[in-house]
Design an enzyme around this catalytic site. Structure first.
Site, mmCIF file in Angstrom:
data_model
loop_
_atom_site.group_PDB
_atom_site.id
_atom_site.type_symbol
_atom_site.label_atom_id
_atom_site.label_comp_id
_atom_site.label_asym_id
_atom_site.label_seq_id
_atom_site.Cartn_x
_atom_site.Cartn_y
_atom_site.Cartn_z
ATOM 1 N N CYS A 139 0.832 -1.204 0.000
ATOM 2 C CA CYS A 139 0.000 0.000 0.000
ATOM 3 C C CYS A 139 0.866 1.254 0.000
ATOM 4 C CB CYS A 139 -0.936 -0.007 1.206
ATOM 5 S SG CYS A 139 -1.987 1.454 1.291
ATOM 6 N N CYS A 142 -0.417 4.117 2.143
ATOM 7 C CA CYS A 142 -0.184 3.920 3.582
ATOM 8 C C CYS A 142 1.289 4.141 3.936
ATOM 9 C CB CYS A 142 -0.543 2.499 4.018
ATOM 10 S SG CYS A 142 -2.041 1.846 3.312
ATOM 11 N N ASP A 143 2.175 3.590 3.144
ATOM 12 C CA ASP A 143 3.579 3.492 3.562
ATOM 13 C C ASP A 143 4.567 4.310 2.740
ATOM 14 O OD1 ASP A 143 2.813 1.707 5.554
ATOM 15 O OD2 ASP A 143 2.913 0.005 4.199
#
Ligand code: NDP
Length: 316
Positions: A139, A142-143
């Site tokens: 992701c 997300c990261d």
């Protein structure tokens, strides 16, 4: 025959969608029973730092956030159970569900929040760094932030991979995209955007052989050209896998309308209703576009409110 348990609201799955649905359903006195499923806490338990969930100015780890969501659901007396549903029968007015230990549950309303699972390549080295939180992620939204100013590699050639590569290109000095065929699967416009981005290098006919590092953190990837057999190493600190997701919806397919990739279809856009009255869906099981914890939580709230209204209308 084992006894049948009757519940007003059964929630299947324990990610942000399931727990948020539980908080709302419990506060509406629906006495929800929540089965956590195979991966209690859901996909977020494989994420390290969550910095984009509103309300956590200093960030929070995925597992910590899930512990807090569970505690919040329990505070209002959600019956949270370890176990998973193996079979359902949604043909009648009462929704029948079976737990893996044989328990049969008859639920007036069901909220499906079983999520989706990111697909991975399945390489041993990939799984090692994924588990360590050392540089493998599925992701970018997300990261990606953790790799700003660094070099990253992303695998995949669909719309997700293009979107994520483009997202990473704004944060990273260089993004190398590994495409296993000599063309993209993504829509023309998405592929074109990637091609036109200066700091994205696309390697066609290229497959990942091994994720490299010291056992703790990623330092590169060894790749192979499947046409020429040539191997090379690409330095990177982040390795992103964007080869698709699989919604966890197999057990519902005989009753609930799914799209061609297995995502649950909303019967009425703007609601959480499925084609079966009394069965609602929240989170990634019906979302291949946003896939965020906060959107999952939002749809969890919608599902609980829709379930409450369904029951109120039925009970007249
Ligand atoms: P897709 O299934 O569309 O694409 C998966 C990609 O991963 C393919 O290019 C495939 O390669 C590649 N792949 C699969 N397995 C491997 C492997 N083992 N090694 C290397 N590459 C591999 O998944 P997406 O998540 O991209 O998209 C899912 C759906 O969501 C699509 O319908 C998409 O259009 C939609 N979507 C739409 C968006 C938007 O409109 N904004 C954004 C994101 C998704 P190959 O092509 O060779 O099979």
């Amino acid at each position: 025959m084992s006894e049948v348990e009757k519940v007003k609201c059964l929630i299947i799955g324990s990610g942000p969608a399931g727990y948020t649905a539980a908080i709302y359903a419990a506060r509406a006195e629906m006495k929800p029973v929540l089965y956590q499923g195979m991966q209690p806490g859901g996909q977020l338990t494989t994420t390290n730092e969550v910095e984009n969930f509103p309300g956590y100015p200093d960030g929070v780890t995925g597992p910590e956030m899930m512990v807090q969501l569970e505690a919040q659901a329990k505070r209002f007396e959600t019956d949270v159970r370890f176990g998973f549903i193996t079979k359902v029968d949604f043909s009648g007015d009462v929704h029948k569900c079976w737990v893996e230990d044989g328990t049969e549950i008859h639920a007036d309303t069901v909220i499906i929040s079983t999520g989706a699972s990111a697909k991975y390549l399945g390489l041993e080295s990939e799984q090692l760094y994924l588990k360590n939180g050392g540089g493998v992620s599925a992701c970018a939204v997300c990261d990606g932030f953790f790799y700003r100013g660094q070099e990253t590699v992303i695998v995949g050639a669909g719309d997700s991979a293009c979107e994520e590569a483009h997202y990473l290109s704004k944060l990273c000095t260089k993004v190398t995209m590994l495409v296993r065929r000599d063309e993209f699967r993504a829509s023309k416009i998405m592929a074109e955007r990637v091609r036109k981005t200066e700091n994205i290098e696309i390697l066609y006919n290229t497959e990942t052989e091994e994720v490299l590092g010291d056992g703790q953190v990623v330092s590169g990837v060894r790749v192979k050209n499947n046409k020429t057999g040539e191997e090379k190493e690409i330095p990177c600190t982040g390795f992103f896998v964007a080869i698709g997701h699989k919604p966890n919806t197999d057990i519902f397919k005989d009753y609930i309308n799914l799209d061609e990739t297995g995502y649950i279809e909303y019967a009425q856009p703007g609601t959480s209703k499925t084609n079966v009255p009394g069965v609602f869906v929240a989170g990634d099981a019906a979302d291949k576009t946003y896939r965020q914890a906060v959107t999952a939580a939002g749809t969890g709230c919608m599902a609980a409110l829709d379930a409450e209204r369904y029951l109120a209308a039925k009970e007249g």
